[in-house]
Scaffold this active site. Structure first.
Site, PDB file in Angstrom:
ATOM      1  CG  HIS A   7      -0.284   0.133   2.531  1.00  0.00           C
ATOM      2  ND1 HIS A   7       0.198  -0.952   3.221  1.00  0.00           N
ATOM      3  CD2 HIS A   7      -0.026   1.213   3.311  1.00  0.00           C
ATOM      4  CE1 HIS A   7       0.728  -0.543   4.369  1.00  0.00           C
ATOM      5  NE2 HIS A   7       0.617   0.768   4.451  1.00  0.00           N
ATOM      6  CD  GLU A  43      -5.150   1.896   8.752  1.00  0.00           C
ATOM      7  OE1 GLU A  43      -4.104   2.410   9.194  1.00  0.00           O
ATOM      8  OE2 GLU A  43      -5.199   0.740   8.312  1.00  0.00           O
ATOM      9  CD  GLN A  54      -2.293   2.514   5.712  1.00  0.00           C
ATOM     10  OE1 GLN A  54      -1.138   2.912   5.600  1.00  0.00           O
ATOM     11  NE2 GLN A  54      -2.606   1.494   6.483  1.00  0.00           N
ATOM     12  CG  HIS A  78       3.457   4.834   5.270  1.00  0.00           C
ATOM     13  ND1 HIS A  78       2.396   5.506   5.835  1.00  0.00           N
ATOM     14  CD2 HIS A  78       3.029   3.557   5.108  1.00  0.00           C
ATOM     15  CE1 HIS A  78       1.385   4.672   6.020  1.00  0.00           C
ATOM     16  NE2 HIS A  78       1.730   3.472   5.576  1.00  0.00           N
ATOM     17  CD  GLU A 128       2.759  -0.041   7.377  1.00  0.00           C
ATOM     18  OE1 GLU A 128       2.322   0.851   6.614  1.00  0.00           O
ATOM     19  OE2 GLU A 128       2.043  -0.650   8.179  1.00  0.00           O
TER      20      GLU A 128
HETATM   21 CO    CO Z   1       0.616   1.817   6.232  1.00  0.00          CO
END
Ligand code: CO
Length: 141
Positions: A7, A43, A54, A78, A128
């Site tokens: 994502h 989220e 996301q 991210h 991440e």
């Molecule tokens: Co994330």
């Protein structure tokens, strides 16, 4: 080690407005929406093929995402890279001297097993690591 982009996280100040934006632009609805208090975010996950967008909104002013938006405005926050073996990946990252935010895997949004790598070790981008088959994009959520 690097399986796919699980994502892309986009920091937004108003989650409803961001969902509506994707609805009007792309005609899509989130697959899920969740408050993750450990991360100070609410989220929404929007599917894009085998990956997700996301949308992450801060739950209060004293959260890392609120401070991110204060500094940078809304935008790319991210990238979530999916890895087959998150323990082995973290061990490798430690061995090569990577700067980690999470030294050990932890449970993130959607029950995914994740670990964050510092943006200073990600060419300026927060990374991440997402364990394959866990949480978002695992196909079993
Ligand atoms: Co994330």
């Amino acid at each position: 080690m690097l399986e796919k982009i699980n994502h892309v996280g986009i920091a937004v100040s108003d989650l409803d407005a961001a969902i509506d934006h994707y609805r009007t632009r792309f005609g899509v609805e989130p697959e899920s929406r969740e408050r993750v208090d450990t991360d100070g975010v609410e989220e929404a996950l929007i599917r894009a093929g085998q990956s997700y967008i996301q949308l992450i909104a801060p739950t209060g002013p004293d959260t890392t995402v609120a401070r991110f938006i204060e500094r940078n405005g809304e935008g790319l926050h991210h990238i979530g890279y999916e890895v087959d073996d998150i323990d082995a990946t973290l061990a490798h990252f430690k061995a090569v001297g990577a700067r980690l935010i999470d030294a050990e895997p932890r449970i993130g949004g959607g029950g995914a097993t994740v670990a964050f790598v510092h943006p200073k070790d990600g060419l300026g981008t927060l990374i991440e690591l997402v364990a394959a088959g866990s949480g978002h994009g695992g196909g079993d959520r």
